[in-house]
Write a protein that holds these residues in place. Structure first.
Motif: not given
Length: 211
Positions: A38-50, A126-131, A199-209
């Protein structure tokens, strides 16, 4: 009944370079590799993924709205795996506001539960279908303050696993603990992730630190 052992796959640049972590939790029957894709569809280039891998490909055996004791000890040990992962990241000098949690379906429920039990200024949720987890939501388990953490949460209406009512309850509790929540309920949407959600998730991921 089963428990979980720490088994984490990492992707991306080393944490000492990025100083930003995205912890990704897969859904029932899925794998760490699948959620990492899923990271391929998100702005994760500047992240380390776990991405932790669940034993038996499932974080807990029954519905997230089953009585909590039915999902033990799997649920508690799943939460422990996330806690160990977060503490490992923090131990490498990464502040909580640079740690993000993402999950889909069962993974989103687990991420919701962990974050709200340990509320702090995360980079984003980022909570895609959960609670939140449990037959009834036990607010006594929820500690801390989100301090403005941005949250995206979604479900379908109807969704076969995550009812709108539980998402609404989750939003209310998270907002009460200082989160800034974007909620999306999609009429007739299948149990999947839409482009708008990404798209909405990317808005959060791309915010300034720390924003």
């Amino acid at each position: 009944m089963y428990t979980h052992k720490k088994n984490i796959i990492t992707r991306g640049k080393p944490l000492e370079q990025t100083k930003k972590a995205l912890v990704m939790l897969h859904g029932r029957g899925a794998t760490a590799e699948s959620i990492l894709s899923l990271g391929e569809h998100l702005q994760t280039a500047d992240f380390t993924l776990f991405a932790p891998q669940a034993t038996n490909n499932s974080w807990y055996p029954y519905s997230f709205m089953a009585p909590a004791e039915k999902n033990q000890p799997a649920l508690d040990t799943a939460l422990e795996v996330i806690d160990e992962t977060i503490k490992h990241i923090q131990g490498q000098g990464v502040a909580s506001q640079n740690i993000y949690l993402l999950g889909f379906s069962q993974g989103a429920c687990l991420a919701s539960e962990y974050a709200t039990r340990n509320a702090q200024h995360f980079g984003g949720l980022l909570l895609f279908t959960g609670g939140l987890v449990g037959q009834e939501v036990d607010t006594s388990k929820y500690q801390g303050n989100f301090e403005g953490t941005p949250v995206f949460i979604s479900t379908g209406d109807p969704d076969p696993h995550v009812p709108v009512s539980r998402v609404e309850e989750t939003v209310k509790i998270m907002e009460g603990k200082g989160a800034v929540v974007t909620k999306k309920i999609y009429k007739g949407r299948p149990h999947t992730i839409l482009q708008e959600e990404l798209t909405l998730a990317n808005q959060i991921l791309s915010r300034p630190t720390g924003a």
